[in-house]
Design a protein around this motif. Structure first.
Motif, short mmCIF file in Angstrom:
data_model
loop_
_atom_site.label_atom_id
_atom_site.label_comp_id
_atom_site.label_asym_id
_atom_site.label_seq_id
_atom_site.Cartn_x
_atom_site.Cartn_y
_atom_site.Cartn_z
N ASP A 1 0.07 8.86 0.73
CA ASP A 1 -0.71 10.01 1.19
C ASP A 1 -0.81 11.02 0.05
O ASP A 1 -0.10 10.93 -0.96
CB ASP A 1 -0.03 10.66 2.40
N HIS A 2 -1.71 11.99 0.24
CA HIS A 2 -1.90 13.03 -0.76
C HIS A 2 -1.54 14.39 -0.18
O HIS A 2 -1.84 14.66 1.00
CB HIS A 2 -3.36 13.06 -1.23
N ASP A 3 -0.88 15.21 -0.98
CA ASP A 3 -0.53 16.56 -0.55
C ASP A 3 -1.55 17.57 -1.07
O ASP A 3 -1.27 18.76 -1.19
CB ASP A 3 0.88 16.93 -1.00
N PHE A 4 -2.74 17.07 -1.40
CA PHE A 4 -3.81 17.95 -1.86
C PHE A 4 -5.13 17.40 -1.30
O PHE A 4 -5.20 16.28 -0.81
CB PHE A 4 -3.87 17.99 -3.39
N ARG B 1 -5.71 3.25 -8.75
CA ARG B 1 -6.52 3.07 -7.56
C ARG B 1 -5.58 2.78 -6.39
O ARG B 1 -4.42 2.42 -6.60
CB ARG B 1 -7.50 1.90 -7.74
N HIS B 2 -6.07 2.86 -5.19
CA HIS B 2 -5.23 2.61 -4.02
C HIS B 2 -5.21 1.12 -3.71
O HIS B 2 -5.77 0.65 -2.71
CB HIS B 2 -5.72 3.42 -2.82
N ASP B 3 -4.50 0.37 -4.58
CA ASP B 3 -4.34 -1.07 -4.38
C ASP B 3 -3.07 -1.32 -3.57
O ASP B 3 -2.52 -0.40 -2.96
CB ASP B 3 -4.30 -1.79 -5.73
N GLU B 4 -2.57 -2.57 -3.60
CA GLU B 4 -1.41 -2.91 -2.78
C GLU B 4 -0.15 -2.18 -3.22
O GLU B 4 0.81 -2.07 -2.45
CB GLU B 4 -1.17 -4.43 -2.83
N HIS B 5 -0.12 -1.69 -4.45
CA HIS B 5 1.06 -0.97 -4.93
C HIS B 5 0.91 0.55 -4.80
O HIS B 5 1.82 1.29 -5.15
CB HIS B 5 1.33 -1.33 -6.39
N HIS B 6 -0.23 1.01 -4.34
CA HIS B 6 -0.47 2.45 -4.25
C HIS B 6 -1.03 2.80 -2.87
O HIS B 6 -2.19 3.16 -2.72
CB HIS B 6 -1.43 2.91 -5.35
N GLN B 7 -0.16 2.70 -1.88
CA GLN B 7 -0.50 3.08 -0.52
C GLN B 7 0.28 4.34 -0.17
O GLN B 7 1.36 4.28 0.38
CB GLN B 7 -0.17 1.94 0.45
N HIS C 1 2.91 10.51 -7.78
CA HIS C 1 2.98 9.81 -6.50
C HIS C 1 4.28 9.02 -6.41
O HIS C 1 4.90 8.69 -7.42
CB HIS C 1 1.78 8.88 -6.31
N ARG C 2 4.69 8.69 -5.18
CA ARG C 2 5.95 8.00 -4.95
C ARG C 2 5.68 6.62 -4.36
O ARG C 2 4.84 6.45 -3.48
CB ARG C 2 6.83 8.79 -3.98
N HIS C 3 6.42 5.62 -4.89
CA HIS C 3 6.37 4.26 -4.37
C HIS C 3 7.58 4.03 -3.46
O HIS C 3 8.72 4.25 -3.88
CB HIS C 3 6.41 3.23 -5.51
N GLU C 4 7.34 3.61 -2.25
CA GLU C 4 8.41 3.29 -1.33
C GLU C 4 8.89 1.85 -1.57
O GLU C 4 8.15 1.03 -2.12
CB GLU C 4 7.94 3.44 0.11
N PRO C 5 10.12 1.51 -1.19
CA PRO C 5 10.64 0.15 -1.40
C PRO C 5 9.78 -0.89 -0.67
O PRO C 5 9.35 -0.67 0.46
CB PRO C 5 12.06 0.20 -0.80
N VAL C 6 9.52 -2.01 -1.33
CA VAL C 6 8.75 -3.08 -0.72
C VAL C 6 9.13 -4.40 -1.38
O VAL C 6 9.41 -4.45 -2.58
CB VAL C 6 7.23 -2.83 -0.85
N THR C 7 9.17 -5.47 -0.60
CA THR C 7 9.44 -6.82 -1.12
C THR C 7 8.25 -7.71 -0.79
O THR C 7 7.82 -7.77 0.36
CB THR C 7 10.71 -7.41 -0.49
N HIS C 8 7.70 -8.38 -1.80
CA HIS C 8 6.57 -9.28 -1.58
C HIS C 8 6.50 -10.31 -2.70
O HIS C 8 7.29 -10.29 -3.63
CB HIS C 8 5.26 -8.49 -1.43
#
Length: 353
Positions: free
Chosen positions: A317-320, A309-315, A332-339
C-alpha cells in the motif's frame, strides 16, 4: 519482453557501448596521454549525464522520485570506494596498457573483468554460484591466458598485465556499486564521472601532459558519455536485476564489439591464437546465458527504496496519494513470503542456499 530478458538485454547493451569505447580510446592515444584520455572520458560522462539529470528533473512534476532516490549516508563509503577503484585506478591502468597492446588483444583481455567480478562476488560477498556459471568463468580465463601468451616471449607482456590490473579495479568497483544499486543509476554514474574526470585530468597535467585541440576534446568527451556514462547507467540497472556475477558475465561480451570495431579501424588478419581465445570466451558467455536458477526460497522482511512496478514482489500500500503511474520510486516494505520461480541474485533475491 519479460523482466529477466529485459535485464539481460540491458547488460548486453551496456557491454556494446563500453566495448566500442576501447578501440576508440586507442585512436586518441599517442597524441594524448593515457591519463588525459581517461579524464576526458569520465568528464564527458559526468557532464553529459548531469545535463540529462537536470532536464529530467525539470520535466518531472512529482518531486517524490528525486527525494526518495537520494544516496543514503551509510552508502557513501561504498560509492566512494567504487569511484576510486573504477573511476581513477581502472581507467588509468587501461590507458597505459592500451598504449603498448594491440587493440583487438586489449578488447578480448577485458573479458577478465567479468571473471574477477564473479570471484569477488562469490568469495567476498557470498553470491550464489552454479556449476555452469563456474565452468563459463573457467573458459573465459582460459581464453585470456591463450590471448596473452606470445610464442618466444619470456612472459606475459607488461601491457597485458596492466589491462588485467584494470579489470581487477573494475571488478572491485562492480561489487561495491552493487551495494548502492537500488539508487538512481544515472546519479551514481554521474557522480563517478564528475569525480574521476577531474582527478585523472589533474594527474595528467602533473605528469606534464597538456590538453589537445578542441576537436579531440569533444571527440573524447562524446566517446566517454556513451562508452563510460550511458554504459555505466545500464550496467547499474543490470546489477540491480541480475546480481554482480551474472551481470559481469554478460558484460564480458563487450570485447566482441571492441574487436569488431578495431578490425574496421585497423584492418588486419587475426592470428590463430586470437580465434582460439575468442572461441573459448564466447563459449564461456554462452554457458552463462543458458543458466536457469529455480528453487523454493523465502524473502525476509525488507525495506528499501528503488524504482519499481507492482509485480509479484511489490504488493504494498501507499501512504501518499498515488495516481497509478508506474514505474515509480518511494520507500516501501517487503513482507515475508515463500515461493518458487526462476530468479537471479537481484536486490530481492540475496538469500542463502
Amino acid at each position: 519482453m519479460n523482466a529477466h530478458a529485459n535485464a539481460i538485454f540491458t547488460a548486453l547493451l551496456a557491454a556494446a557501448l563500453f566495448g566500442a569505447a576501447t578501440p576508440l580510446a586507442k585512436t586518441l592515444l599517442g597524441s594524448i596521454s593515457p591519463f588525459m584520455v581517461a579524464g576526458l572520458f569520465y568528464l564527458g560522462s559526468g557532464i553529459g549525464l548531469a545535463a540529462v539529470i537536470v532536464a529530467r528533473r525539470l520535466k518531472r512534476s512529482d518531486a517524490r522520485d528525486s527525494s526518495d532516490s537520494r544516496i543514503q549516508r551509510g552508502e557513501i563509503p561504498w560509492l566512494a570506494g567504487a569511484i576510486v577503484a573504477g573511476g581513477v585506478a581502472g581507467p588509468a591502468l587501461l590507458m597505459l596498457g592500451l598504449s603498448t597492446t594491440p587493440a583487438a588483444t586489449s578488447a578480448l583481455l577485458l573479458n577478465l573483468e567479468g571473471v574477477f567480478t564473479a570471484l569477488i562476488a562469490w568469495v567476498v560477498f557470498r553470491e550464489n554460484v552454479a556449476l555452469q556459471v563456474f565452468l563459463g568463468m573457467v573458459t573465459i580465463v582460459a581464453g585470456g591466458v591463450v590471448l596473452s601468451w606470445q610464442p618466444g616471449a619470456s612472459g606475459v607482456p607488461l601491457g597485458a598485465w596492466l589491462i588485467a590490473a584494470a579489470c581487477v579495479c573494475w571488478a572491485v568497483d562492480n561489487n561495491l556499486t552493487r551495494k548502492v544499486s537500488t539508487n538512481d543509476a544515472m546519479v551514481i554514474a554521474c557522480l563517478k564521472g564528475l569525480v574521476a574526470g577531474p582527478v585523472n585530468l589533474a594527474i595528467a597535467l602533473l605528469l606534464g601532459g597538456h590538453f589537445p585541440g578542441a576537436a579531440k576534446i569533444a571527440a573524447a568527451m562524446l566517446t566517454g558519455f556513451g562508452g563510460y556514462g550511458v554504459s555505466l547507467v545500464l550496467f547499474v540497472v543490470a546489477l540491480r536485476n541480475l546480481g554482480t556475477a551474472r551481470t559481469g558475465a554478460y558484460f564480458s561480451v563487450a570485447p566482441l564489439f571492441g574487436v569488431a570495431l578495431s578490425f574496421v579501424i585497423w584492418p588486419e588478419m587475426p592470428s590463430a591464437l586470437f580465434w582460439v581465445a575468442a572461441t573459448l570466451m564466447a563459449l564461456g558467455v554462452w554457458l552463462h546465458i543458458r543458466e536457469r536458477h529455480e528453487h523454493a526460497h523465502t524473502h525476509e522482511p525488507l525495506e528499501h527504496t528503488h524504482r519499481h512496478r507492482h509485480d509479484e514482489h511489490h504488493q504494498h500500500d501507499h501512504d501518499f496519494s498515488w495516481d497509478g503511474r508506474e514505474p515509480h520510486t518511494h520507500s516501501h516494505r517487503h513482507e515475508p513470503v515463500t515461493h518458487v520461480h526462476p530468479h537471479f541474485p537481484d536486490i530481492h533475491h540475496r538469500h542463502r542456499h
